[in-house]
Design a protein around this motif. Sequence first.
Motif, mmCIF file in Angstrom:
data_model
loop_
_atom_site.group_PDB
_atom_site.id
_atom_site.type_symbol
_atom_site.label_atom_id
_atom_site.label_comp_id
_atom_site.label_asym_id
_atom_site.label_seq_id
_atom_site.Cartn_x
_atom_site.Cartn_y
_atom_site.Cartn_z
ATOM 1 N N GLU A 195 -4.740 -2.037 0.817
ATOM 2 C CA GLU A 195 -4.648 -1.806 -0.377
ATOM 3 C C GLU A 195 -5.320 -0.667 -0.614
ATOM 4 O O GLU A 195 -5.249 0.488 -1.429
ATOM 5 N N LYS A 196 -6.568 -0.628 -0.112
ATOM 6 C CA LYS A 196 -7.716 0.692 -0.199
ATOM 7 C C LYS A 196 -7.281 1.332 0.196
ATOM 8 O O LYS A 196 -7.831 3.280 -0.091
ATOM 9 N N ILE A 197 -6.384 1.512 1.425
ATOM 10 C CA ILE A 197 -5.698 2.906 2.037
ATOM 11 C C ILE A 197 -5.165 3.621 1.111
ATOM 12 O O ILE A 197 -4.729 4.806 0.866
ATOM 13 N N LEU A 198 -4.163 2.621 0.452
ATOM 14 C CA LEU A 198 -3.083 3.400 -0.580
ATOM 15 C C LEU A 198 -3.557 3.305 -1.985
ATOM 16 O O LEU A 198 -3.369 4.509 -2.290
ATOM 17 N N ILE A 199 -4.752 3.235 -2.132
ATOM 18 C CA ILE A 199 -5.243 3.557 -3.680
ATOM 19 C C ILE A 199 -6.273 4.727 -3.157
ATOM 20 O O ILE A 199 -6.366 6.155 -3.606
ATOM 21 N N HIS A 200 -6.477 5.193 -1.867
ATOM 22 C CA HIS A 200 -7.978 6.198 -1.254
ATOM 23 C C HIS A 200 -6.692 7.393 -0.959
ATOM 24 O O HIS A 200 -7.261 8.400 -0.673
ATOM 25 N N TYR A 201 -5.380 7.244 -0.393
ATOM 26 C CA TYR A 201 -5.139 8.573 1.045
ATOM 27 C C TYR A 201 -3.463 8.244 0.173
ATOM 28 O O TYR A 201 -3.131 8.351 -0.908
ATOM 29 N N LYS A 202 -3.820 9.667 0.163
ATOM 30 C CA LYS A 202 -1.958 10.227 -0.651
ATOM 31 C C LYS A 202 -0.666 11.079 0.884
ATOM 32 O O LYS A 202 -1.064 10.694 1.190
ATOM 33 N N PRO A 206 -0.802 6.249 3.132
ATOM 34 C CA PRO A 206 -0.456 4.832 3.403
ATOM 35 C C PRO A 206 0.962 4.185 4.374
ATOM 36 O O PRO A 206 0.580 3.009 4.871
ATOM 37 N N TYR A 207 1.582 4.805 4.321
ATOM 38 C CA TYR A 207 2.909 4.550 4.964
ATOM 39 C C TYR A 207 3.508 4.342 6.130
ATOM 40 O O TYR A 207 3.895 3.175 6.704
ATOM 41 N N ALA A 208 2.140 5.226 6.730
ATOM 42 C CA ALA A 208 2.136 4.984 8.446
ATOM 43 C C ALA A 208 1.949 4.336 9.217
ATOM 44 O O ALA A 208 0.888 4.113 9.797
ATOM 45 N N VAL A 209 0.347 3.158 8.154
ATOM 46 C CA VAL A 209 -0.669 3.054 8.328
ATOM 47 C C VAL A 209 0.172 1.842 8.581
ATOM 48 O O VAL A 209 1.103 0.891 7.636
ATOM 49 N N GLU A 210 -0.836 0.748 9.342
ATOM 50 C CA GLU A 210 -0.740 -1.224 9.304
ATOM 51 C C GLU A 210 -1.298 -1.181 9.889
ATOM 52 O O GLU A 210 -2.454 -0.800 10.622
ATOM 53 N N ILE A 211 -2.244 -2.567 9.516
ATOM 54 C CA ILE A 211 -3.743 -3.467 9.598
ATOM 55 C C ILE A 211 -2.982 -4.174 11.318
ATOM 56 O O ILE A 211 -2.363 -5.191 10.601
ATOM 57 N N VAL A 251 -12.933 3.100 1.926
ATOM 58 C CA VAL A 251 -12.294 1.716 2.776
ATOM 59 C C VAL A 251 -13.012 0.314 2.840
ATOM 60 O O VAL A 251 -13.438 -0.662 2.032
ATOM 61 N N GLY A 252 -14.054 0.527 3.930
ATOM 62 C CA GLY A 252 -14.851 -0.631 4.525
ATOM 63 C C GLY A 252 -15.150 -1.811 3.802
ATOM 64 O O GLY A 252 -15.396 -2.656 2.939
#
Length: 294
Positions: A195-202, A206-211, A251-252
């Motif tokens: 969620e924080k990556i969706l908020i802060h990165y453009k 965010p769509y290329a990220v998995e946790i 993010v952390g």
Amino acid sequence: MAHKAGFVNIIGNPNVGKSTLMNAFVGERLSIITSKAQTTRHRILGIVNGEDFQVLLSDTPGIIKPAYQLQESMMDFVKSAFEDADVLLYLVELGEKELKDEAFFNKITNAKIPVLLLINKIDKGNEALLTEALALWEKKVPNAKIFAISALEGFGVPEVFSTIIELLPESPAFYPKDQLTDKPERFFVNEAIREKILIHYKKEIPYAVEIDTEEFFEDENIIRIRSVIMVERETQKGIIIGHKGSAIKRVGIEARKDLEKFFGKQIHLELYVKVNKNWRNDDRQLRRFGYQNK
């Protein structure tokens, strides 16, 4: 009184407020809410318990035309929502005029189960827009009972929930009455970080990220977590980390605060970034992250 229980599945286009509605029903932030499309990737179960009922709510990904295998798996979750629902919630927003996939729309209009069509975000419009929307959807989905709501403001939500309970079949509870969801703790750690990556990165980031949460150790007073942020390219890794680690640190910090509220304990969170090339089109990787629904 007879006990009622059943599955109530929420479907609709991206960004119509499905996650907001789910969280309003459950009273907990189980689903990510951001202004970006495709925020929900999984089918997330939230459980609402009462003395004589158990409502099993599913938030599903927004309906899209898939561009890669991850999105195909996301749409499989939506398809499965039609198969086990006792009640279907079709969520649209005020001003919306169609579902983006005709096949899904045909499933809704031909559904053999009760359909509640919810016109959301009515706080953003006026009476004329609402009157127009009511007329449009009554014609398009004649098999549905229509409600005008604001999931964010809570307007109309109790009336929808009362109707859901009326429509549920008589059944014993499917899950223990103190259970909130079917997802493990690590899932919510992953979602808080994402969620924080969706908020802060453009853009594509965010769509290329998995946790992937590799460690989750819970003591009496603290939970120690080690999570890896997966990206597809080295350039994305640099963007996630930021200048001297400033971006990943933000993010952390923000994810840790949310997780402390969610778990009610102090959190120690370590974040790392790894390149995992083309994971969105890799069957093995998708299965590992819980996306292959077939």
